[in-house]
Design an enzyme around this catalytic site. Structure first.
Site, PDB file in Angstrom:
ATOM      1  CG  LEU A 241      57.750 116.837  -8.796  1.00 36.85           C
ATOM      2  CD1 LEU A 241      58.178 115.546  -9.503  1.00 36.85           C
ATOM      3  CD2 LEU A 241      56.308 117.194  -9.189  1.00 36.85           C
ATOM      4  CG  HIS A 242      64.017 117.319  -6.098  1.00 35.43           C
ATOM      5  ND1 HIS A 242      64.138 117.675  -4.770  1.00 35.43           N
ATOM      6  CD2 HIS A 242      64.221 115.973  -6.130  1.00 35.43           C
ATOM      7  CE1 HIS A 242      64.408 116.605  -4.035  1.00 35.43           C
ATOM      8  NE2 HIS A 242      64.460 115.562  -4.824  1.00 35.43           N
TER       9      HIS A 242
END
Ligand code: RIB
Ligand code: CA
Length: 312
Positions: A241-242
């Protein structure tokens, strides 16, 4: 409560959407504007998607300004299947009610930052840096006036995700990234080295789903879509989850460990275009860049679940 003024520049995108939802749900953040850029999907779509997520969050008080349709020099690329055809995974792309604001992303960035106290407005960058580079060109004083520029982009020890040597946001517009890293902006950078430590495991997705309503369910839908894509395309069981790492750092910096560095970007080679050369051997006093080397993945997801769970 001392509130942090913030502009979010993004290309929603499923992880951008989760980052936006976290920011919309966090009272410590005084979100002055959302600006959009072409990246994962074209800018018309990223702008519509930012408006959709704003509507999900009930935050039509925050203006959305459309930005650059294409990189400074390169052809628009897109991120393929990683965000779905409409850019928000499985979420139905219904036209939102509130329109985008008049004026451009660049105009809004310059106006908001220059009207505020020096260093008081932070900028979170969740997509290609085209708008930021254009804003710095339009107003050279911007770099000194901006607060922290908190970027999702780049890779060092993790290698690339769009090519073997480059991460997508930097690869998509390496010329813009090179200009921004070379500017006087003070940058806090969350590359794949950190974001790959923040993964949407089944347990974490179920914790979001257990909230049972509103933005938390939308975020869970985004992360579950990424889980399916990562399994199908990459073979990983849990997707990184950037983009929310940028907002999570603004809210709880202790979730991350940062190292002073100097970052430069490859723009001359097609083979290594967008590679980020992250040099740790710098004089700490003069280092304007900080690179995230560690992230508390559980802590980031707990923060997202807590904040979205608190939304009425
Ligand atoms: O490499 C990850 C980045 O590229 C994220 O910002 C994601 O939204 C894509 O734009
Ligand atoms: Ca993004």
């Amino acid at each position: 409560m001392k509130r942090q003024s913030l502009i979010i520049d993004c290309d929603p995108g499923v992880d951008d959407a989760v980052g936006l939802l976290l920011a919309f749900a966090s009272p410590e953040l005084d979100l002055k504007a959302v600006t959009t850029v072409g990246g994962n999907v074209p800018v018309e779509t990223t702008t519509r998607n930012a408006r959709i997520i704003r509507q999900v969050a009930g935050r039509e008080d925050v203006p959305v300004f459309a930005g650059a349709a294409r990189p400074l020099r390169r052809d628009p690329a897109g991120a393929g299947a990683f965000h779905g055809a409409e850019g928000l995974g499985d979420l139905e792309a219904v036209e939102p009610e509130a329109p985008a604001a008049d004026g451009s992303a660049v105009e809004a960035m310059v106006r908001i930052v220059m009207a505020a106290a020096p260093k008081s407005v932070a900028l979170a960058v969740m997509g290609p840096m085209t708008n930021v580079a254009l804003a710095l060109r339009a107003e050279p004083r911007l770099a000194e006036r901006l607060g922290p520029v908190v970027v999702m982009g780049g890779a060092r020890s993790e290698g690339g995700n769009i090519t073997p040597s480059a991460e997508f946001n930097i690869w998509a517009d390496p010329d813009a990234a090179a200009e921004v890293f070379a500017s006087a902006c003070e940058m806090v950078v969350f590359g794949l080295d950190a974001t790959h430590q923040v993964r949407g495991t089944e347990e974490r997705i179920q914790a979001l789903e257990a909230v049972g309503k509103g933005p938390a369910l939308t975020a869970a839908m985004m992360v579950r879509f990424s889980q399916r894509i990562e399994r199908d395309i990459v073979g990983w069981d849990a997707a990184p989850l950037h983009d929310p790492c940028t907002v999570a750092w603004l809210l709880k910096p202790g979730l991350f460990r940062l190292t002073p560095c100097r970052i430069e970007v490859e723009t001359g080679s097609d083979l290594t275009r967008g590679h980020t050369a992250v040099e740790f051997r710098v004089d700490e006093a003069s280092a304007r860049h900080l690179w995230a080397v560690e992230a508390d993945g559980q802590g980031v997801f707990d923060l997202i679940t807590e904040r979205l769970g608190a939304v009425a």
